[in-house]
Design a protein around this motif. Structure first.
Motif, mmCIF file in Angstrom:
data_model
loop_
_atom_site.group_PDB
_atom_site.id
_atom_site.type_symbol
_atom_site.label_atom_id
_atom_site.label_comp_id
_atom_site.label_asym_id
_atom_site.label_seq_id
_atom_site.Cartn_x
_atom_site.Cartn_y
_atom_site.Cartn_z
ATOM 1 N N ALA A 1 -2.880 16.786 -1.156
ATOM 2 C CA ALA A 1 -4.097 16.276 -1.797
ATOM 3 C C ALA A 1 -5.257 16.282 -0.806
ATOM 4 C CB ALA A 1 -3.861 14.868 -2.342
ATOM 5 N N GLU A 2 -4.989 15.857 0.421
ATOM 6 C CA GLU A 2 -6.038 15.870 1.441
ATOM 7 C C GLU A 2 -6.451 17.302 1.767
ATOM 8 O OE1 GLU A 2 -5.095 13.538 4.857
ATOM 9 O OE2 GLU A 2 -4.609 11.742 3.700
ATOM 10 N N SER B 1 4.126 16.550 2.369
ATOM 11 C CA SER B 1 4.091 15.637 1.221
ATOM 12 C C SER B 1 2.947 16.002 0.291
ATOM 13 C CB SER B 1 3.917 14.191 1.689
ATOM 14 O OG SER B 1 2.600 13.982 2.175
ATOM 15 N N ARG B 2 3.077 15.564 -0.946
ATOM 16 C CA ARG B 2 2.005 15.805 -1.904
ATOM 17 C C ARG B 2 0.727 15.087 -1.500
ATOM 18 N NH1 ARG B 2 5.734 15.304 -7.274
ATOM 19 N NH2 ARG B 2 5.915 17.512 -7.789
ATOM 20 N N ALA B 3 0.853 13.939 -0.858
ATOM 21 C CA ALA B 3 -0.335 13.226 -0.391
ATOM 22 C C ALA B 3 -1.092 14.069 0.634
ATOM 23 C CB ALA B 3 0.055 11.877 0.207
ATOM 24 N N ARG C 1 -4.033 11.765 -8.738
ATOM 25 C CA ARG C 1 -5.066 12.317 -7.856
ATOM 26 C C ARG C 1 -4.971 13.841 -7.806
ATOM 27 N NH1 ARG C 1 -10.140 12.017 -6.238
ATOM 28 N NH2 ARG C 1 -10.490 12.653 -4.075
ATOM 29 N N GLY D 1 1.821 19.290 -8.054
ATOM 30 C CA GLY D 1 1.945 18.001 -8.723
ATOM 31 C C GLY D 1 2.524 18.079 -10.119
ATOM 32 N N VAL E 1 -0.527 9.398 -6.637
ATOM 33 C CA VAL E 1 -0.710 10.694 -5.979
ATOM 34 C C VAL E 1 -0.716 11.808 -7.014
ATOM 35 C CG1 VAL E 1 0.322 12.356 -4.385
ATOM 36 C CG2 VAL E 1 0.265 9.932 -3.783
ATOM 37 N N ASN F 1 8.002 15.600 -1.297
ATOM 38 C CA ASN F 1 7.924 14.147 -1.196
ATOM 39 C C ASN F 1 8.289 13.650 0.187
ATOM 40 O OD1 ASN F 1 7.378 13.961 -3.971
ATOM 41 N ND2 ASN F 1 9.561 14.067 -4.444
ATOM 42 N N THR G 1 7.533 11.070 -6.362
ATOM 43 C CA THR G 1 6.161 11.001 -5.881
ATOM 44 C C THR G 1 5.425 9.877 -6.590
ATOM 45 O OG1 THR G 1 6.133 13.371 -5.469
ATOM 46 C CG2 THR G 1 4.014 12.284 -5.614
ATOM 47 N N SER G 2 4.575 9.161 -5.844
ATOM 48 C CA SER G 2 3.802 8.077 -6.429
ATOM 49 C C SER G 2 2.982 8.570 -7.619
ATOM 50 C CB SER G 2 2.853 7.507 -5.363
ATOM 51 O OG SER G 2 1.806 6.770 -5.956
#
Length: 212
Positions: free
Chosen positions: A154-155, A149-151, A124, A90, A121, A107, A117-118
């Protein structure tokens, strides 16, 4: 020392010429990220190995494997410092060319920029990095993104931390997480996983350069 944007012929690295150290340094800085530890400890140790008559390094893949073999034998403190040379998931500033590209690809669009990237996100991920570094003192979360993706990352981090997926940007508080003892089996397992992922990243970069 800045790394060149391409790898030199391997023959220049395994030669015994005065320039071979520079070629090796540039190659490893490109594949593994430049760091003080890389130049002060890893390069001299790897050079000594390459100069042995029994050395049979004929490909960059073999060079990466030998590098990882050396790092695996290091004490935990050096391993952790070496892993910490990679940017946090990130981060958007101060990235090497390869890290910037990898973060951009994360992304979901290989041609997109890091900034795409949002912001939510990124916020987070910043919180999850803080959580991870509290739970595992002295470590930095490193993972082989491999186009995810970075999302999604994150998970993944939430799973590693054992916390439920949340749409909240700053929950749970980092202070609420238990701290894993440095040197414990769990701490060392996470450290060694990160080392292996650093190796996977290096081989991915090698592939991106069309080499083996």
């Amino acid at each position: 020392m800045a790394a060149d944007s391409s790898l030199p012929p391997l023959s220049l690295i395994i030669s015994s010429t005065p320039e071979s150290t520079l070629y090796l340094s540039n190659a490893l800085a490109l594949l593994f990220e430049p760091s003080t530890l890389l130049f002060s400890d890893l390069i001299p140790e790897l050079e000594a190995t390459l100069r042995k008559p029994t050395s049979a390094i004929t490909t960059y893949t073999a060079l990466i494997d030998k590098t990882l073999e050396i790092i695996r034998a290091w004490p935990d403190e050096l391993k952790a410092k070496f892993v910490g040379a990679h940017p946090r998931i990130g981060e958007v500033k101060g990235l090497s060319a390869f890290s910037a590209k990898e973060q951009g690809q994360a992304n979901g669009n290989a041609g997109s920029s890091v900034a795409a990237t949002s912001p939510m996100v990124l916020e987070r991920l910043a919180h999850l990095n803080a959580c991870y570094e509290r739970r595992y003192p002295g470590l930095r979360y490193i993972t082989f993104v491999n186009g995810r993706s970075r999302a999604v990352i994150a998970e993944e981090m939430e799973g590693v931390l054992g916390i439920p997926h949340s749409l909240s940007l700053d929950q749970p508080p980092a202070e609420a997480l238990g701290v894993v003892e440095v040197g414990s089996a769990e701490w060392r397992s996470e450290l060694n996983r990160a080392v292996e992922d650093v190796g996977r990243i290096a081989k991915s970069r090698l592939s991106a350069l069309g080499m083996q």
